[in-house]
Write a protein that holds these residues in place. Structure first.
Motif, PDB file in Angstrom:
ATOM      1  N   GLU A 111       0.832  -1.210   0.000  1.00 22.89           N
ATOM      2  CA  GLU A 111       0.000   0.000   0.000  1.00 22.89           C
ATOM      3  C   GLU A 111       0.866   1.261   0.000  1.00 22.89           C
ATOM      4  O   GLU A 111       0.539   2.253  -0.660  1.00 22.89           O
ATOM      5  N   VAL A 164      -5.599   4.908   0.233  1.00 21.35           N
ATOM      6  CA  VAL A 164      -4.987   3.591   0.404  1.00 21.35           C
ATOM      7  C   VAL A 164      -5.310   3.048   1.791  1.00 21.35           C
ATOM      8  O   VAL A 164      -5.769   3.784   2.670  1.00 21.35           O
ATOM      9  N   THR A 165      -5.080   1.762   1.962  1.00 22.50           N
ATOM     10  CA  THR A 165      -5.268   1.128   3.261  1.00 22.50           C
ATOM     11  C   THR A 165      -3.954   1.185   4.032  1.00 22.50           C
ATOM     12  O   THR A 165      -2.907   0.785   3.519  1.00 22.50           O
ATOM     13  N   THR A 173     -11.792  -0.784  -0.579  1.00 23.08           N
ATOM     14  CA  THR A 173     -11.449  -2.095  -0.039  1.00 23.08           C
ATOM     15  C   THR A 173     -12.707  -2.949   0.151  1.00 23.08           C
ATOM     16  O   THR A 173     -13.696  -2.494   0.721  1.00 23.08           O
TER      17      THR A 173
END
Length: 395
Positions: A227, A242-243, A275
């Protein structure tokens, strides 16, 4: 030189130590009652949980049947380490440059006072708005908000407000843009329990907790690295896209020569809106299964904040908000909020919510030592709200 009444009220509010884990909400309530009186507006108090008030100050519109506008802020602030501050964190001291130092200066007592003072100015100027305005001051945002906004939005007291759109906190921007948040990542805080064979530290025992923890950490940090690479190689992405995964706790063991019967490793995960949560949970379970016998996840927090506020013509509140920002010459930068705010509870009710704190050219100091906001930035933000609120509510 006489200090602006808005700045005086801001500094008074900052001096109330509404700091977790024992916030002084009663002092906040008394302060807000005084503000409501000076505004000539009614104030109501709701208790979603004992000793945790939600305070609502209402300015009724000329057409109260229309969906209302909610201006939300939270009263609590995060803890401080006074020895790391150059000013009293609850002194609201103003230096020669006009910087006001206090916990909550950016997060987010500034916005709560800007709402109040914007309404004061509009009323003094004889403005009447079509939609009713509700200013809400909620507890416990800094510890997740579940017993504050999270509980309140499910109650009849909230539903009776007939909220059509909400404003809540954003964050400072270091450049000339103003950040506008239309969604949030889902916070998952997981503790992975790794039981194993205990014994003497001089042996090479099979199936130990340490071996399992190593496997779990490797997999979680490999995910993190991918990520991070995604973020580093795509300038179009921000942190909210993003995660993120961070190792935050490791617990277990009694002394160095004893192999423990269990080690527990904690991760803070913030899942991007794209996600797939089922897939992510299956990945965690797979990691635990492959780590070894008995390994399992325990969730301290597991949110679903997938609801996003639409930033297009289908959302009339966005159209009005954006049009007024363009008129004011404000450069907006739309983003997913990197942390978590009370907006997620509002969006979960199907209500569009904008995360917006008008602070540009300002270092990001929320939760940091020596948190401050300049007087000029605070007053500029106040002026912005005197334009945005009528744009949303209709004058």
């Amino acid at each position: 030189m006489t200090e602006h009444v808005a700045v005086k009220n801001f500094r008074e509010y900052l001096r109330i130590p509404s700091v977790q884990p024992n916030p002084n909400y009663e002092a906040c309530l008394q302060f807000l009652k005084k503000q409501a009186t000076t505004l000539g507006l009614p104030l109501k108090v709701c208790y979603p949980m004992p000793n945790k008030p939600v305070v609502v100050i209402t300015w009724e519109g000329t057409d109260p049947k229309l969906p209302s506008i909610l201006l939300n802020s939270h009263m609590d602030v995060v803890p401080v380490f006074p020895e790391k501050w150059t000013h009293d964190p609850f002194g609201a001291e103003k230096d020669a440059n006009g910087n006001i130092y206090a916990r909550g200066a950016q997060d987010m007592k500034c916005v709560g006072i800007q709402y109040i003072e914007a309404i004061r100015k509009l009323k003094e100027d004889g403005v009447r708005l079509k939609r009713t305005i509700h200013m809400s001051f909620v507890p416990d945002e800094e510890i997740g908000g579940e017993e504050g906004m999270g509980k309140w939005v499910t109650m009849d007291d909230f539903k009776r407000l007939n909220v059509g759109c909400a404003l809540d906190e954003g964050m400072a921007s270091v450049d000339d843009t103003y950040l506008l948040f239309y969604g949030e990542r889902s916070i998952w805080q997981v503790h992975v329990h790794c039981p194993g064979t205990p014994g003497h530290g001089s042996l090479l025992l099979p199936d130990t907790a340490g071996e399992k923890v190593r496997y779990v950490i490797d997999k979680f940090m490999d995910f993190r690295a991918k990520e991070k690479e995604k973020l580093d190689t795509n300038p179009a992405l921000s942190i909210g896209d993003v995660t993120t995964i961070n190792l935050t706790r490791v617990k277990g063991g009694v002394q160095n020569n004893v192999v423990p019967p269990e080690l527990v490793v904690g991760f803070d995960c913030r899942l991007s809106p794209t996600t797939n949560m089922d897939t992510f949970e299956k990945w965690i379970i797979d990691v635990c299964t492959k780590a070894g016998k008995g390994v399992y996840p325990e969730y301290q927090q597991k949110q679903n904040a997938k609801e996003l506020t639409k930033l297009d013509s289908s959302n009339p509140y966005w159209v009005s908000f954006k049009k007024e920002c363009d008129k004011l010459g404000l450069k907006l930068k739309e983003a997913i909020f990197p942390g978590g705010t009370d907006s997620r509870f509002v969006r979960a009710m199907g209500i569009p919510a904008f995360g917006f704190s008008p602070m540009n050219k300002t270092p990001v100091l929320l939760h940091d030592h020596d948190e401050y906001l300049s007087e000029s930035t605070f007053l500029t933000g106040l002026e912005i709200y005197t334009k945005l609120i009528p744009a949303l509510a209709g004058s």
